[in-house]
Enzyme design. Structure first.
Site, short mmCIF file in Angstrom:
data_model
loop_
_atom_site.label_atom_id
_atom_site.label_comp_id
_atom_site.label_asym_id
_atom_site.label_seq_id
_atom_site.Cartn_x
_atom_site.Cartn_y
_atom_site.Cartn_z
N GLU A 1 0.84 -1.21 0.00
CA GLU A 1 0.00 0.00 0.00
C GLU A 1 0.87 1.25 0.00
OE1 GLU A 1 -0.48 -2.66 1.90
OE2 GLU A 1 -2.36 -3.42 1.10
N ASP B 1 -8.77 -1.24 6.27
CA ASP B 1 -7.91 -1.82 7.31
C ASP B 1 -6.46 -1.96 6.82
OD1 ASP B 1 -10.32 -3.37 9.09
OD2 ASP B 1 -10.70 -3.03 6.97
N TYR B 2 -6.26 -1.94 5.51
CA TYR B 2 -4.91 -2.12 4.95
C TYR B 2 -4.23 -0.80 4.62
CZ TYR B 2 -6.84 -6.79 3.78
OH TYR B 2 -7.44 -8.01 3.81
N ILE B 3 -4.86 0.28 4.99
CA ILE B 3 -4.35 1.58 4.53
C ILE B 3 -3.16 2.07 5.36
CG2 ILE B 3 -5.72 3.22 5.91
CD1 ILE B 3 -6.41 4.60 3.18
N PRO C 1 -0.09 0.95 6.07
CA PRO C 1 1.26 1.04 5.48
C PRO C 1 1.41 2.23 4.54
CG PRO C 1 0.43 -1.20 5.35
CD PRO C 1 -0.72 -0.33 5.77
N HIS D 1 -11.02 -6.46 8.58
CA HIS D 1 -11.86 -6.17 7.41
C HIS D 1 -13.10 -5.38 7.81
CE1 HIS D 1 -9.45 -9.67 6.32
NE2 HIS D 1 -9.53 -9.27 5.07
#
Lengths: 358, 431
Positions: A81, A106-108, A110, A150
């Protein structure tokens, strides 16, 4: 916003901006349509992210775009990311208008340095020499049994950052119009898509059959180009008893709870958190004298805290009861206890009763 | 017994007779008071390194990631296949730009010590890294520098008064006093806004290069970071993207041995070279004598030609030495041997290029001394010119309300409100 009258909830007014035929769309189809329209209009628009190319995205939001616009404009990326957003900053500096997808909000994390220190501040630190006109799309929020990785709602992290706009739609119609406005905006926009309502509005009753967008007024979406301007709230329900400030999935949960209770609430769907439609909020709270704030994100330092402070600063002498917040708890998003965490009808009803008692 | 299959399943029965584990914490060879001795450095002679074709497969040139591309020998003669055979005019221009960078650094360092600004960073000893590269790139190739590549702006002829205005954060500063000194931005010079957060520019450069390729443009991108910040995730994200899309980008690692007080061992230098990072990504890696302007030029030109031929990215490690402190806020005598710089086996980049020019018969000591004097006067005059626009903290800055500009393209209500309130408060206070 300036000099504007109340922004009413009916679509018919904003519909007048629209052109072309109208089709029944769910939120995914509306987002796909917005990307399609903008890629067709502006050769600088590029779409990138994990699984967005050939496959068309894990939620299908980019389906068909690579086939239509080619790999140079719609492409899969490595799973980094930080790299996705960093590359999008560079593409923006070149003159493109990137629309990166972060597969889940939720992956933002990094990508935070590239978003917070780079994209958000590039215009400022270079005094306008370089800009970062990217729109970061990302599904957010819970209610899908996604567990702690998630389900999160990290909008408050971005509303706290200077130089980035934060947009959250609650209907297919708004999703398309807001996404088009976001892509056309010359500043970085975080566009959080409430994935619980991708396929249909959610009334908060998790144990009843899921509904689709079919038959919903806001699922009638023009096929062509139209904008829903950033920074304008929508009156989802006009009323006089109290004001409820909410956005995303919670708009529908609140609408349904209010209907079940028979309370004459005025529901403001904020749509854009930064810049906030402060006039709409102030106008409504001064009219009703009572204010409830509902969001799914954790409570402490959540966006509700900012809303509460704004209402207090501007409407203190009009308030007839303390401002209430119904939010996610300050815990990680749980899996099995999702519906205890989710700010659903039970908690909203309690809060409204408390506000109306005083 | 359970069904476990781990190797120590019988531990309790047999007892444990293993040596205790040890944590390795790297330590530089020389600390304050030590005599620096670099005699164990493996420095190949100039001209020894083979020069592969620009479009060679990365797998065919792995040796270059562990060697050292050198052109100038001890006598100042350019030797070997990497000799770029530059015309006299180019050599002298490079020499002048390097000398101007050093004179500029000296003047601005002094200005900081005189209290005229908050901060400065010299590039002493690393001038060849910036100027050799700038000379080898096209003027419209896009540079994403780190904070010690002021030489690129100077080599591209950017006005030094403009750079000084930025350093003084004065009313002539195009960046409106918003950035720490030396965090330049010069779009017209193909010089991206410097961040200060390390290596963020790496994926950005790759993105710019990808955009250029996607558009069928001919321009390439180049970026720089220090060896210390190759540890950042951004570096590895950038290498992955560059490799995956074969982006037309040159990624430079300036290995000046020190990241503030941490020696290169804390970025992995004890185990391998920084150029060798390229091998795992399947991209071309070159390790270059960073104090040899001709080697830097030749490597950059090779990488640029490779990128323009759609043969992909190159990672170049420039092996050099940070002669001065990290910045004006740093005192290197607290953590490293004072005589490292004078013992540095690859010498001084300006002295080496000067020796080469003299050996060629196109330059002499007298002309060099005259040039140094001329450049010192030039930066002196430029500094006086810039100081007319103000120095930091003496009131000649951009107006207060400008603080709220450029956060967004159009100022939203909340910034207007904060701006208005600030002005009212200052007015009420009689200021």
């Amino acid at each position: 916003m300036e000099g504007g009258g109340p922004v009413t909830g009916t679509m018919s007014e904003t519909m007048t901006q629209a052109s072309g035929d109208v089709a029944q769309m769910n939120m995914i189809q509306a987002i796909n349509s917005a990307l399609d329209v903008m890629m067709g209009r502006d050769p600088d628009v590029v779409v990138m992210g994990e699984d967005v190319g050939y496959f068309g995205g894990v939620f299908r939001a980019t389906a068909g775009l690579q086939q239509k616009y080619g790999k140079n404009r719609v492409f899969d990326t490595p799973i980094t990311e930080c790299g996705i957003i960093g590359v999008a900053v560079g593409m923006g500096a070149y003159g493109l208008r990137p629309v990166p997808e972060i597969q889940f909000a939720d992956y933002i994390y990094p990508a935070l340095d590239q978003l917070v220190s780079e994209a958000a501040r590039l215009r400022y630190r270079s005094a306008g020499e370089f800009i970062s006109p990217m729109t970061v799309r990302s599904p957010f929020g819970g209610g899908i049994f996604g567990g702690q990785t998630h389900s999160q709602s990290p909008e408050g992290i971005f509303t706290h950052v200077s130089g980035v706009k934060t947009v959250i739609p609650s209907t297919p119609y708004d999703a398309k119009g807001l996404l088009i406005a976001a892509i056309e905006d010359n500043d970085p926009v975080i566009f959080f898509e409430p994935k619980r309502i991708y396929n249909g509005p959610f009334d908060g009753h998790y144990d009843t059959p899921a509904r689709s967008w079919a038959g919903h007024e806001a699922a009638q979406v023009p096929k062509g180009y139209y904008r829903v301007p950033l920074g304008e709230a929508r009156v989802a329900r006009a009323g006089g008893a109290l004001t409820v400030l909410c956005y995303g999935t919670m708009v529908h949960v609140v609408e349904n709870t209010v209907a079940e209770m028979g309370v004459d609430a005025e529901i403001l769907d904020l749509r854009t958190l930064v810049p906030l439609d402060i006039e709409a909020i102030e106008r409504s709270v001064k009219k009703t004298g009572r204010c409830l704030i509902v969001h799914e994100a954790t409570r402490t330092s959540g966006f509700g805290a900012e809303l509460s402070a704004q209402v207090q600063e501007r409407c203190f002498y009009h308030l007839e009861a303390p401002i209430e917040r119904v939010t996610g708890f300050d815990t990680p998003y749980p899996h099995s206890l999702e519906w205890a965490y989710f700010p659903g009808p039970v908690r909203i009803r309690e809060a409204i009763n408390k506000i109306m008692k005083d | 017994m359970s069904d476990r299959i781990d190797s120590d399943a019988g531990r309790q029965e047999a007892g444990r007779n293993l040596p205790p584990l040890r944590l390795h914490v790297p330590e530089p060879k020389f600390r304050p008071g030590d005599t620096a001795d670099f005699s164990d450095f493996d420095i190949p002679p100039a001209g020894a390194q083979a020069r592969p074709d620009e479009v060679a497969q990365p797998g065919e040139m792995r040796d270059l990631a562990y060697g050292l591309v050198r052109v100038l020998d001890e006598a100042g003669v350019a030797v070997g296949p990497w000799d770029p055979k530059l015309p006299a005019e180019t050599l002298l221009r490079m020499l002048r730009a390097m000398a101007l960078t050093r004179a500029f650094d000296a003047r601005m360092f002094r200005a900081q010590r005189q209290g005229k600004t908050s901060f400065y960073m010299k590039s002493t000893g690393e001038e060849a890294v910036s100027i050799g590269a700038a000379a080898a790139l096209a003027s419209d190739d896009m540079c994403f520098p780190s904070y010690r590549q002021q030489g690129i702006l100077i080599a591209r002829g950017w006005p030094i008064v403009d750079m000084m205005n930025q350093i003084y954060s004065n009313k002539g500063d195009r960046l409106k006093g918003r950035q720490l000194p030396i965090m330049y931005s010069a779009r017209e010079a193909g010089f991206f806004s410097i961040s200060g957060n390390l290596t963020t520019q790496y994926p950005q450069a790759v993105g710019w290069a990808m955009a250029s390729a996607a558009r069928g443009d001919t321009r390439i991108a180049a970026t720089w970071c220090g060896e210390g910040s190759t540890a950042e995730g951004d570096f590895h994200s950038a290498c992955t993207f560059a490799s995956v899309y074969r982006a037309p980008v040159i990624m430079n690692v300036v290995n000046n041995q020190w990241a503030i007080s941490s020696f290169s061992g804390f970025a992995g230098a004890e185990a391998t070279t920084f150029a060798a990072r390229a091998i795992g990504y399947g991209i071309a890696g070159l390790r270059v004598d960073g104090n040899d302007a001709l080697a830097v030029y030749a490597a950059t030109r090779w990488a640029a030609d490779r990128a323009r031929a759609n043969a992909g990215p190159t990672l170049i490690e420039h092996f050099t030495y940070r002669v001065e402190g990290h910045s004006t806020s740093d005192d290197p005598s607290a953590y490293r041997s004072a005589d490292e710089a004078s013992h540095w086996p690859l010498g001084d980049p300006i002295a080496r290029l000067k020796k080469h020019c003299i050996a060629l018969g196109i330059w002499d000591e007298e002309r060099h001394a005259a040039m140094d004097k001329e450049l010192a006067e030039m930066v002196h005059d430029a500094a006086r010119e810039a100081e007319k626009n103000g120095i930091l903290g003496h009131g000649l800055h951009h107006p207060m309300e400008s603080m709220f500009e450029d956060v967004f393209e159009e100022m939203p209500w909340h910034l207007k409100e904060q701006q208005q309130k600030m002005l009212e408060e200052w007015k009420a206070a009689g200021l």
